[in-house]
Design a protein around this motif. Sequence first.
Motif, PDB file in Angstrom:
ATOM      1  N   MET A  29       0.838  -1.195   0.000  1.00  0.00           N
ATOM      2  CA  MET A  29       0.000   0.000   0.000  1.00  0.00           C
ATOM      3  C   MET A  29       0.885   1.263   0.000  1.00  0.00           C
ATOM      4  N   LYS A  30       0.573   2.183  -0.929  1.00  0.00           N
ATOM      5  CA  LYS A  30       1.352   3.431  -0.995  1.00  0.00           C
ATOM      6  C   LYS A  30       1.103   4.267   0.253  1.00  0.00           C
ATOM      7  N   LEU A  31       2.023   5.179   0.562  1.00  0.00           N
ATOM      8  CA  LEU A  31       1.883   5.994   1.772  1.00  0.00           C
ATOM      9  C   LEU A  31       0.566   6.776   1.762  1.00  0.00           C
ATOM     10  N   SER A  32       0.228   7.399   0.594  1.00  0.00           N
ATOM     11  CA  SER A  32      -0.989   8.216   0.541  1.00  0.00           C
ATOM     12  C   SER A  32      -2.234   7.347   0.741  1.00  0.00           C
ATOM     13  N   THR A  33      -2.254   6.158   0.131  1.00  0.00           N
ATOM     14  CA  THR A  33      -3.411   5.263   0.279  1.00  0.00           C
ATOM     15  C   THR A  33      -3.526   4.801   1.735  1.00  0.00           C
ATOM     16  N   LEU A  34      -2.375   4.502   2.320  1.00  0.00           N
ATOM     17  CA  LEU A  34      -2.359   4.059   3.720  1.00  0.00           C
ATOM     18  C   LEU A  34      -2.963   5.142   4.618  1.00  0.00           C
ATOM     19  N   GLN A  35      -2.535   6.379   4.392  1.00  0.00           N
ATOM     20  CA  GLN A  35      -3.050   7.484   5.219  1.00  0.00           C
ATOM     21  C   GLN A  35      -4.565   7.639   5.042  1.00  0.00           C
ATOM     22  N   GLN A  36      -5.001   7.547   3.775  1.00  0.00           N
ATOM     23  CA  GLN A  36      -6.447   7.688   3.507  1.00  0.00           C
ATOM     24  C   GLN A  36      -7.235   6.554   4.158  1.00  0.00           C
ATOM     25  N   THR A  37      -6.690   5.329   4.040  1.00  0.00           N
ATOM     26  CA  THR A  37      -7.410   4.175   4.590  1.00  0.00           C
ATOM     27  C   THR A  37      -7.519   4.282   6.110  1.00  0.00           C
ATOM     28  N   LEU A  38      -6.433   4.672   6.748  1.00  0.00           N
ATOM     29  CA  LEU A  38      -6.468   4.823   8.214  1.00  0.00           C
ATOM     30  C   LEU A  38      -7.503   5.886   8.600  1.00  0.00           C
ATOM     31  N   ALA A  39      -7.525   6.993   7.833  1.00  0.00           N
ATOM     32  CA  ALA A  39      -8.476   8.069   8.137  1.00  0.00           C
ATOM     33  C   ALA A  39      -9.909   7.568   7.944  1.00  0.00           C
ATOM     34  N   LEU A  85      -0.343  -1.214  20.561  1.00  0.00           N
ATOM     35  CA  LEU A  85      -0.463  -2.366  19.656  1.00  0.00           C
ATOM     36  C   LEU A  85       0.684  -2.420  18.637  1.00  0.00           C
ATOM     37  N   GLY A  86       1.669  -1.563  18.837  1.00  0.00           N
ATOM     38  CA  GLY A  86       2.840  -1.584  17.937  1.00  0.00           C
ATOM     39  C   GLY A  86       2.441  -1.330  16.498  1.00  0.00           C
ATOM     40  N   GLN A  87       1.502  -0.398  16.282  1.00  0.00           N
ATOM     41  CA  GLN A  87       0.984  -0.197  14.924  1.00  0.00           C
ATOM     42  C   GLN A  87       1.861   0.753  14.119  1.00  0.00           C
ATOM     43  N   ASN A  88       2.858   0.183  13.478  1.00  0.00           N
ATOM     44  CA  ASN A  88       3.711   0.906  12.528  1.00  0.00           C
ATOM     45  C   ASN A  88       3.524   0.194  11.194  1.00  0.00           C
ATOM     46  N   PHE A  89       2.827   0.865  10.289  1.00  0.00           N
ATOM     47  CA  PHE A  89       2.405   0.192   9.059  1.00  0.00           C
ATOM     48  C   PHE A  89       3.443   0.376   7.953  1.00  0.00           C
ATOM     49  N   LEU A  90       3.732  -0.702   7.248  1.00  0.00           N
ATOM     50  CA  LEU A  90       4.731  -0.689   6.172  1.00  0.00           C
ATOM     51  C   LEU A  90       4.096  -0.059   4.928  1.00  0.00           C
ATOM     52  N   HIS A  91       4.807   0.917   4.318  1.00  0.00           N
ATOM     53  CA  HIS A  91       4.222   1.541   3.117  1.00  0.00           C
ATOM     54  C   HIS A  91       5.145   1.435   1.913  1.00  0.00           C
ATOM     55  N   ASP A  92       6.154   0.593   2.000  1.00  0.00           N
ATOM     56  CA  ASP A  92       7.054   0.396   0.863  1.00  0.00           C
ATOM     57  C   ASP A  92       6.663  -0.923   0.189  1.00  0.00           C
ATOM     58  N   GLN A  93       6.035  -0.804  -0.974  1.00  0.00           N
ATOM     59  CA  GLN A  93       5.465  -2.008  -1.606  1.00  0.00           C
ATOM     60  C   GLN A  93       6.531  -2.993  -2.088  1.00  0.00           C
ATOM     61  N   ASN A  94       7.654  -2.439  -2.587  1.00  0.00           N
ATOM     62  CA  ASN A  94       8.723  -3.335  -3.048  1.00  0.00           C
ATOM     63  C   ASN A  94       9.285  -4.136  -1.888  1.00  0.00           C
ATOM     64  N   LEU A  95       9.432  -3.435  -0.774  1.00  0.00           N
ATOM     65  CA  LEU A  95       9.958  -4.105   0.417  1.00  0.00           C
ATOM     66  C   LEU A  95       8.967  -5.180   0.902  1.00  0.00           C
ATOM     67  N   ALA A  96       7.681  -4.851   0.852  1.00  0.00           N
ATOM     68  CA  ALA A  96       6.660  -5.820   1.277  1.00  0.00           C
ATOM     69  C   ALA A  96       6.766  -7.084   0.415  1.00  0.00           C
ATOM     70  N   ALA A  97       6.898  -6.891  -0.900  1.00  0.00           N
ATOM     71  CA  ALA A  97       6.997  -8.051  -1.800  1.00  0.00           C
ATOM     72  C   ALA A  97       8.263  -8.847  -1.491  1.00  0.00           C
ATOM     73  N   TRP A  98       9.346  -8.146  -1.193  1.00  0.00           N
ATOM     74  CA  TRP A  98      10.605  -8.839  -0.884  1.00  0.00           C
ATOM     75  C   TRP A  98      10.470  -9.650   0.417  1.00  0.00           C
ATOM     76  N   ILE A  99       9.846  -9.064   1.433  1.00  0.00           N
ATOM     77  CA  ILE A  99       9.684  -9.790   2.717  1.00  0.00           C
ATOM     78  C   ILE A  99       8.879 -11.063   2.475  1.00  0.00           C
ATOM     79  N   VAL A 100       7.781 -10.935   1.713  1.00  0.00           N
ATOM     80  CA  VAL A 100       6.945 -12.122   1.434  1.00  0.00           C
ATOM     81  C   VAL A 100       7.761 -13.169   0.672  1.00  0.00           C
ATOM     82  N   SER A 101       8.599 -12.710  -0.252  1.00  0.00           N
ATOM     83  CA  SER A 101       9.384 -13.675  -1.050  1.00  0.00           C
ATOM     84  C   SER A 101      10.320 -14.503  -0.161  1.00  0.00           C
TER      85      SER A 101
END
Length: 441
Positions: free
Chosen positions: A1-11, A21-37
């Motif tokens: 999720m892009k940073l702007s979309t993340l902000q909108q969704t949270l709002a 709850l340790g809520q620090n949301f990841l907004h780097d999509q390439n990094l997210a894909a790499w972690i999943v890989s």
Amino acid sequence: MKLSTLQQTLASLDVRPSKRLGQNFLHDQNLAAWIVSQLELEPADTLVEIGPGLGALTESAINQCRAAILIEKDKRLADYLRTHCASDNVEVVNDDAVDFDTRLLFERAPVKVLGNLPYCITSPILFKFAAEPSPVSRMVFTIQREFAERLTAQPSTKDYGALTVILHRRWRAKYLRTLPPTVFLPQPGVDSAVISLVPRAPDELPECDGAVFERLVKAGFSQRRKQLRKLLPPFDWPAFAARCGLPETARAEELSPLQWIELANIVQPCDGAAAAQNVHGERFDVVDGRDRVVGNATRHEVHTGRLLHRAVHIFVFNRAGDLFLQKRSRWKDAHPSKWDSSAAGHVDSGREYDETAVRELREELGVEANVTLLAAIPASGRTGHEFVRLYKAGSEGPFVLARSEIECGAFFPVPIIRRWIQNRPQDFATGFVECFQRAYG
Ligand code: SAM
């Protein structure tokens, strides 16, 4: 999720990220894909994700596996996930992941676990999923960098401690990558790191008594600047140190996990392979099709000749009604590494079923208990040509497991075992399945 979309969704969900709850949301999509890989998902896998949040990792992960269990404590986020990741094979659990019952996962193996973890629950989550017996075949976690360095530390470094050694006996832990705070919203105050954990192959390190191992490691690291020989029970330390190439003044942090295992095996020898060889000469009564003794033969003759003989199985229940299952040692000649009755064994030549059941409980689990007959099961291919008497007994444990026979064990609720047998019969010794079906239909 892009940073702007993340902000909108949270709002739109009216969610202000919670520190608790340790809520620090990841907004780097390439990094997210790499972690999943890094989880190396396969189509047959069940994914468990801890704290999926708004699904930064989830969306690509769930498309790569058979089924997913998403455990999210925040109800608003769990509801969001239910609408955005809904599918027949995705289950959203709105609960505290620390309370999740990992025994539910055995029937769903292979299981892989993923999570950008809230820092405050890293330790309990890690040890919950890594605890023996574990149904997990790979874990990838984003955690606080400092903790990642401790979990993956090498001997003779400041980060290498009791935690590292205890984890490394069963798991290979790898530091994959450092993540700066800027990839999260809001930014945490410290760096994070991605680590992977993979269970060691059964023969990668020698076996040892896990309880003795942990006791020694904790004693050794209790005063890490002190020489180890002053902290351990008395034994021939100079000979051990010389054999391992260690100075006699060595401290806890200088020993590798393998050397700690060797140390545990000196304090309490545990040689499953040798014990497994010793049983070949045992003699059993050979019986006819009506369970009448017609002679006797060695274990080897009985098994290779498929001669009818006798055995007992014992189901040990705790007060909650859960059944203790043992995982057979990898050294066993029959059904190695399979799940089995709480205790089981052959009736030796000239011995009776009842006394054998009491003896097996004592020898395999270290328990003195009365046994009650549950069923008499005729010999068949499924029982390994054994006439089986099935008994039950009550005990809460903990048990002193006979390490040459048993890798590990745990109490499981009966409905979980039933589904596990249905879904993965290959995990069990066939004689146990026969007994379970006799007892529960
Ligand atoms: N995976 C998301 C991401 O990468 O953007 C969120 C990661 S955020 C660091 C941690 C997530 O864990 C949050 O969604 C939070 O609500 C959830 N969480 C916190 N404590 C939890 C717990 N005890 N059990 C399950 N989820 C929890």
